[in-house]
Design an enzyme around this catalytic site. Structure first.
Site, PDB file in Angstrom:
ATOM      1  N   CYS A 113       0.817  -1.224   0.000  1.00  0.00           N
ATOM      2  CA  CYS A 113       0.000   0.000   0.000  1.00  0.00           C
ATOM      3  C   CYS A 113       0.847   1.270   0.000  1.00  0.00           C
ATOM      4  O   CYS A 113       0.349   2.352  -0.323  1.00  0.00           O
ATOM      5  CB  CYS A 113      -0.948   0.005   1.196  1.00  0.00           C
ATOM      6  N   HIS A 246      -2.977   7.089   2.792  1.00  0.00           N
ATOM      7  CA  HIS A 246      -3.440   5.865   2.131  1.00  0.00           C
ATOM      8  C   HIS A 246      -4.889   5.613   2.536  1.00  0.00           C
ATOM      9  O   HIS A 246      -5.224   5.633   3.723  1.00  0.00           O
ATOM     10  CB  HIS A 246      -2.537   4.706   2.554  1.00  0.00           C
ATOM     11  N   ASN A 276     -10.200  -0.008  -0.082  1.00  0.00           N
ATOM     12  CA  ASN A 276      -8.736   0.076  -0.040  1.00  0.00           C
ATOM     13  C   ASN A 276      -8.182  -0.489  -1.352  1.00  0.00           C
ATOM     14  O   ASN A 276      -8.265  -1.691  -1.583  1.00  0.00           O
ATOM     15  CB  ASN A 276      -8.240  -0.721   1.169  1.00  0.00           C
TER      16      ASN A 276
HETATM   17  N1  ACO Z   1     -19.014  -8.342   8.746  1.00  0.00           N
HETATM   18  C1  ACO Z   1     -19.528  -8.614   9.949  1.00  0.00           C
HETATM   19  N2  ACO Z   1     -18.774  -9.009  10.991  1.00  0.00           N
HETATM   20  C2  ACO Z   1     -17.458  -9.124  10.791  1.00  0.00           C
HETATM   21  C3  ACO Z   1     -16.872  -8.861   9.563  1.00  0.00           C
HETATM   22  C4  ACO Z   1     -17.697  -8.464   8.504  1.00  0.00           C
HETATM   23  N3  ACO Z   1     -17.218  -8.174   7.278  1.00  0.00           N
HETATM   24  N4  ACO Z   1     -15.548  -9.074   9.673  1.00  0.00           N
HETATM   25  C5  ACO Z   1     -15.307  -9.437  10.936  1.00  0.00           C
HETATM   26  N5  ACO Z   1     -16.448  -9.484  11.613  1.00  0.00           N
HETATM   27  C6  ACO Z   1     -16.647  -9.848  13.011  1.00  0.00           C
HETATM   28  C7  ACO Z   1     -15.559 -10.758  13.532  1.00  0.00           C
HETATM   29  O1  ACO Z   1     -15.842 -12.099  13.241  1.00  0.00           O
HETATM   30  C8  ACO Z   1     -15.595 -10.475  15.003  1.00  0.00           C
HETATM   31  O2  ACO Z   1     -16.656 -11.185  15.562  1.00  0.00           O
HETATM   32  P1  ACO Z   1     -16.547 -11.856  17.017  1.00  0.00           P
HETATM   33  O3  ACO Z   1     -16.270 -10.724  17.952  1.00  0.00           O
HETATM   34  O4  ACO Z   1     -17.869 -12.517  17.204  1.00  0.00           O
HETATM   35  O5  ACO Z   1     -15.394 -12.805  16.900  1.00  0.00           O
HETATM   36  C9  ACO Z   1     -15.934  -9.006  15.049  1.00  0.00           C
HETATM   37  O6  ACO Z   1     -16.546  -8.671  13.788  1.00  0.00           O
HETATM   38  C10 ACO Z   1     -14.715  -8.134  15.241  1.00  0.00           C
HETATM   39  O7  ACO Z   1     -15.208  -6.871  15.347  1.00  0.00           O
HETATM   40  P2  ACO Z   1     -14.358  -5.704  15.948  1.00  0.00           P
HETATM   41  O8  ACO Z   1     -13.564  -6.156  17.133  1.00  0.00           O
HETATM   42  O9  ACO Z   1     -15.253  -4.549  16.153  1.00  0.00           O
HETATM   43  O10 ACO Z   1     -13.382  -5.442  14.761  1.00  0.00           O
HETATM   44  P3  ACO Z   1     -12.416  -4.264  14.700  1.00  0.00           P
HETATM   45  O11 ACO Z   1     -12.957  -3.066  15.397  1.00  0.00           O
HETATM   46  O12 ACO Z   1     -11.045  -4.723  15.049  1.00  0.00           O
HETATM   47  O13 ACO Z   1     -12.456  -3.917  13.161  1.00  0.00           O
HETATM   48  C11 ACO Z   1     -11.125  -4.001  11.220  1.00  0.00           C
HETATM   49  C12 ACO Z   1     -11.896  -4.804  12.249  1.00  0.00           C
HETATM   50  C13 ACO Z   1     -12.096  -3.128  10.452  1.00  0.00           C
HETATM   51  C14 ACO Z   1     -10.449  -4.936  10.253  1.00  0.00           C
HETATM   52  C15 ACO Z   1     -10.101  -3.116  11.951  1.00  0.00           C
HETATM   53  O14 ACO Z   1      -9.276  -3.903  12.767  1.00  0.00           O
HETATM   54  C16 ACO Z   1      -9.257  -2.329  11.033  1.00  0.00           C
HETATM   55  O15 ACO Z   1      -9.722  -1.402  10.427  1.00  0.00           O
HETATM   56  N6  ACO Z   1      -7.957  -2.635  10.931  1.00  0.00           N
HETATM   57  C17 ACO Z   1      -7.109  -2.014   9.979  1.00  0.00           C
HETATM   58  C18 ACO Z   1      -7.073  -2.912   8.834  1.00  0.00           C
HETATM   59  C19 ACO Z   1      -6.843  -2.227   7.531  1.00  0.00           C
HETATM   60  O16 ACO Z   1      -7.260  -1.141   7.239  1.00  0.00           O
HETATM   61  N7  ACO Z   1      -6.165  -2.948   6.709  1.00  0.00           N
HETATM   62  C20 ACO Z   1      -5.970  -2.531   5.396  1.00  0.00           C
HETATM   63  C21 ACO Z   1      -4.821  -3.217   4.849  1.00  0.00           C
HETATM   64  S1  ACO Z   1      -3.405  -2.625   5.544  1.00  0.00           S
HETATM   65  C22 ACO Z   1      -3.132  -1.233   4.902  1.00  0.00           C
HETATM   66  O17 ACO Z   1      -3.683  -0.855   3.929  1.00  0.00           O
HETATM   67  C23 ACO Z   1      -2.153  -0.445   5.625  1.00  0.00           C
END
Ligand code: ACO
Length: 319
Positions: A113, A246, A276
């Site tokens: 990225c 980004h 993204n």
């Molecule tokens: N739809 C519904 N539920 C989901 C989904 C989905 N698409 N994906 C995960 N869940 C569930 C999980 O199974 C989990 O359930 P559980 O608690 O029953 O096990 C729960 O949602 C997790 O939810 P949160 O704890 O609220 O998740 P979080 O707040 O950590 O958000 C996310 C997850 C959005 C991925 C966050 O960690 C994030 O934004 N991280 C950064 C990742 C990113 O942007 N990466 C991009 C690539 S890297 C880059 O570009 C630099």
């Protein structure tokens, strides 16, 4: 003194728009979950036959047109991508042929990225050295091809697209300062840990991510690298007209602006429209804000990115 300046921008998204509601019909997710965690409303997915080089071609044509140059003036091509058409030749070479250009150096940069910021900074150094005068710098991705569509935690986050700029030698600074970094120790929190061996995929060919770890890492280094870049040229946060991080996730973008002390009005956000798009996200957002008239000549724009590697970087650009 020779500097490099952005004289044209372009971008391209595939036609196939996939909304959160479309994903709700395909998997156990919801528009509410995706929007509240990421700000993403839709993404565009490449269709069969569309590749990073074909998306790059459209974005490049738009950048060439906006710069008002002839493609033959381009004497350097750098493409940032983690989803190249082939193992080799590079996507930059394929793009060069599609543009009908011959002879100039063309190569890919792989910094996930952060790829566009790496490529822009590299092209800036080629131009400052006096060896090249007109560079085409592109970020292009078909991330949909490396997503595990059974992993709702990752597949809803990404999309396909391309963005491009034309960078020309100039007497006045365009790229004012830049900073690049990497720390390979963080390979475990974001990777596609697979490869091709003896005609077979070995390892895992899909994107794997520890979301919360990536979130924490990204917000910290985006803040640090913006301040480092400003420090290199003796400017302050208040001198920045626009911040283009980004486009990974709205919460990362807003946290970064807040940590820097920049008001939300100075933050360019396009992640809602295309998800993204990895190396394409920064030039896509730049082109959007140039074309809608927010970014104008003379404005100082902080471009910044973070991605797998981990890699991160920033470039302060005067338009
Ligand atoms: N739809 C519904 N539920 C989901 C989904 C989905 N698409 N994906 C995960 N869940 C569930 C999980 O199974 C989990 O359930 P559980 O608690 O029953 O096990 C729960 O949602 C997790 O939810 P949160 O704890 O609220 O998740 P979080 O707040 O950590 O958000 C996310 C997850 C959005 C991925 C966050 O960690 C994030 O934004 N991280 C950064 C990742 C990113 O942007 N990466 C991009 C690539 S890297 C880059 O570009 C630099």
């Amino acid at each position: 003194m020779i500097y490099s300046r952005i004289v044209g921008t372009g971008s391209y998204l595939p036609h196939n728009a996939v909304t959160n509601a479309d994903l709700e019909r395909r998997m156990d997710t919801s528009d509410e979950w995706i929007r509240s965690r990421t700000g993403i409303r839709q993404r565009y997915l490449a269709q069969e036959g569309e590749t990073s080089s074909s998306l790059a071609l459209e974005a490049s044509r738009a950048a060439i047109a906006s710069a008002g140059i002839d493609a033959g003036e381009i004497d350097l091509i750098i493409v940032a991508t983690s989803t190249p058409d082939y193992i080799f030749p590079s996507t930059a070479c394929l793009l060069q042929a599609k543009l009908g250009i011959k002879g100039c150096p063309a190569f890919d940069v792989q910094a996930v990225c952060s790829g566009f910021v790496y490529a822009l900074s590299t092209a800036d150094m080629f131009i400052r050295s006096g060896q090249h005068r007109c560079a085409l710098v592109v970020g292009a991705e078909v991330f949909s091809r490396i997503l595990d569509w059974n992993d709702r935690g990752t597949c809803v986050l990404f999309g396909d697209g391309a963005g491009a700029v034309i960078l020309k030698a100039d007497q006045k600074p365009g790229i004012i300062a830049s900073a690049l970094h990497a720390d390979g120790a963080h390979v475990g929190i974001l990777s596609v840990p697979g490869s091709i061996c003896n005609g077979r995929v070995t390892g895992d060919p899909f994107l794997r991510m520890d979301g919360p770890a990536v979130f924490k890492f990204a917000v910290r280094v985006l803040d640090e690298v913006a301040r480092e870049t400003l420090g290199k040229c003796g400017l302050q946060v208040g001198d920045v007209d626009w911040l283009i991080p980004h486009q990974a996730n709205l919460r990362i973008l807003e946290s970064t602006a807040k940590r820097l002390g920049l008001p939300p009005e100075k933050l360019i956000v396009t992640v809602d429209m295309h998800g993204n798009t990895s190396a394409a996200s920064v030039p896509l957002a730049l082109d959007t804000a140039v074309r809608d008239g927010r970014i104008r000549s003379g404005h100082k724009v902080m471009l910044q990115a973070v991605g797998g590697g981990f890699t991160w970087g920033a470039a302060l650009v005067q338009m």
